[in-house]
Design an enzyme around this catalytic site. Structure first.
Site, PDB file in Angstrom:
ATOM      1  N   GLY A 149       0.803  -1.212   0.000  1.00 17.17           N
ATOM      2  CA  GLY A 149       0.000   0.000   0.000  1.00 17.17           C
ATOM      3  C   GLY A 149       0.834   1.258   0.000  1.00 17.17           C
ATOM      4  CD  GLN A 183      -6.299  -0.200   7.991  1.00 18.31           C
ATOM      5  OE1 GLN A 183      -7.087  -1.107   8.241  1.00 18.31           O
ATOM      6  NE2 GLN A 183      -5.023  -0.259   8.332  1.00 18.31           N
ATOM      7  CB  SER A 211      -2.312  -2.981   1.435  1.00 18.19           C
ATOM      8  OG  SER A 211      -1.243  -3.711   1.995  1.00 18.19           O
ATOM      9  CB  THR A 265      10.684 -10.315 -12.092  1.00 18.77           C
ATOM     10  OG1 THR A 265      11.675 -10.190 -13.116  1.00 18.77           O
ATOM     11  CG2 THR A 265      10.003 -11.665 -12.200  1.00 18.77           C
ATOM     12  CB  CYS A 293       3.635   2.669   9.681  1.00 21.56           C
ATOM     13  SG  CYS A 293       2.305   1.660   9.010  1.00 21.56           S
TER      14      CYS A 293
END
Length: 373
Positions: free
Chosen positions: A70, A169, A189, A227, A314
């Protein structure tokens, strides 16, 4: 000790079906860009997952750009417009605020809802010929407060601005249809849905072209080089599919959340439920008690076998003062006592009862110390 996990907004547990799908994908050899049968098999897995994620977001598969999470999706959305004027709500996630440090911040009210009149006034100011981008999250990661994104988009588009929405969220907890929201860019996410960490997506509407952050090969229609993380993307797709099917579970989680809040506020009338007057995610409760540090509550409940959160998760494992609560006008002493309890598909009444019991024990000790001080 039986552990209770009530921190789904930080990261949801990996779903069993998701893990199984990823294990199967890990057994496949090949690069999705290769034209031989091994590569084609990996490409087929990626494209199936793309359809699953697109279905969750109500978009076409070609609009899904897979990212490393995210945060990367938000950075691609915000930093992909050279010289753009950017307006964000004051309660955005750090990954939005850091991606556009010069952004103009639009105030939120005491429940954390964006001031639409202030947004309109901000957009009315001359942009000096620059493109303009508005970024407002669909649901706040700390409080669960839901923003009026469709109205934000109407105001912004009337002023000629593009709209990005961080729906990390909200996905899997609200029905999401990009066209109904009216946004141009939408971040998702996997690990909030029960998928793996380290994979996400930016939904990019047809005709919108943010500059790529990662340059190299032609992957993701040249919008994100490198990739593809095949196993992670397969897990994301499986999690998105499950989340779309289980939206009906939100009513059950809302009842559990309400029981938790009512029980704790009966025990502690001075406990504040932040954002309670605004629409909120069914699974999220942000509670604050002045004088009892949120970090202390997290550690005490962890010792009792109950995992909850304090603020955003975070910041390198450290609890930081919440800019979200500050933007809401919550006084610093109360904000310092904020915790976040977030539920998910495996949450049960027993989990809520264990949480209430553990918090009640902590609160009683707190009252005894306060009385002796």
């Amino acid at each position: 000790m039986i552990s209770v996990y009530l921190d789904y907004n930080a990261s949801a547990p990996l779903r069993t079906a998701v893990r199984d799908a990823m294990v199967e994908a890990l057994g496949s050899t090949g690069n999705p860009s290769s034209v031989h049968r091994f590569g084609r098999n990996c490409r087929a897995m990626v494209e199936r997952a793309r359809r699953q994620v697109a279905s969750l977001a109500g978009v076409q598969p070609a609009e899904v750009v897979f990212t490393g999470g995210g945060t990367e999706a938000n950075n691609l959305a915000l930093a992909g417009w050279s010289g753009a004027r950017v307006l964000v709500s004051a309660a955005e996630h750090d990954s939005v605020l850091a991606a556009a440090p010069e952004a103009e911040r639009i105030a939120v009210d005491g429940d954390g809802v964006i001031d639409l009149a202030a947004l309109d006034a901000g957009l009315a100011a001359p942009a000096g010929g620059r493109p303009t981008l508005v970024s407002v999250m669909l649901a706040n990661n700390e409080t669960g407060v839901i923003q009026p994104i469709a109205e934000v988009a109407r105001i912004a588009h009337r002023r000629g601005a593009l709209v990005h929405c961080d729906a990390v969220q909200a996905a899997g907890r609200l029905a999401i249809a990009r066209d109904a929201l009216g946004v141009d860019l939408l971040s998702l996410s996997a690990h909030k849905l029960g998928g793996p960490q380290g994979v996400g997506a930016l939904i990019v509407a047809d005709g919108i072209a943010p500059a790529a952050l990662l340059k190299g090969g032609g992957q993701e229609r040249r919008r994100r080089a490198g990739t593809e993380n095949v196993a992670g993307i397969v897990g994301f797709g499986a999690a998105a599919d499950l989340a779309a099917r289980e939206l009906c579970d939100m009513a059950r989680l809302a009842a559990l959340r309400d029981d938790l809040e009512q029980s704790l506020t009966r025990l502690a009338p001075d406990l504040a439920v932040l954002g309670a007057k605004a629409p909120r995610l069914a699974n999220t409760s942000c509670l604050a008690l002045a004088g009892l540090a949120g970090e202390t509550q997290v550690m005490a409940l962890d010792l009792a076998g109950v995992a909850i959160g304090a603020g955003a998760a975070c910041s390198s494992g450290k609890v930081q003062p919440s800019h979200v609560l500050a933007a809401m006008g919550i006084d610093p002493r109360t904000a310092a006592g904020a915790i976040r309890i977030s539920l998910g598909w495996a949450s049960s009444q027993d989990d809520i009862d264990r949480c209430i019991e553990a918090w009640q024990t902590l609160y009683r000790r707190f009252r005894v110390r306060a009385a002796a001080a």
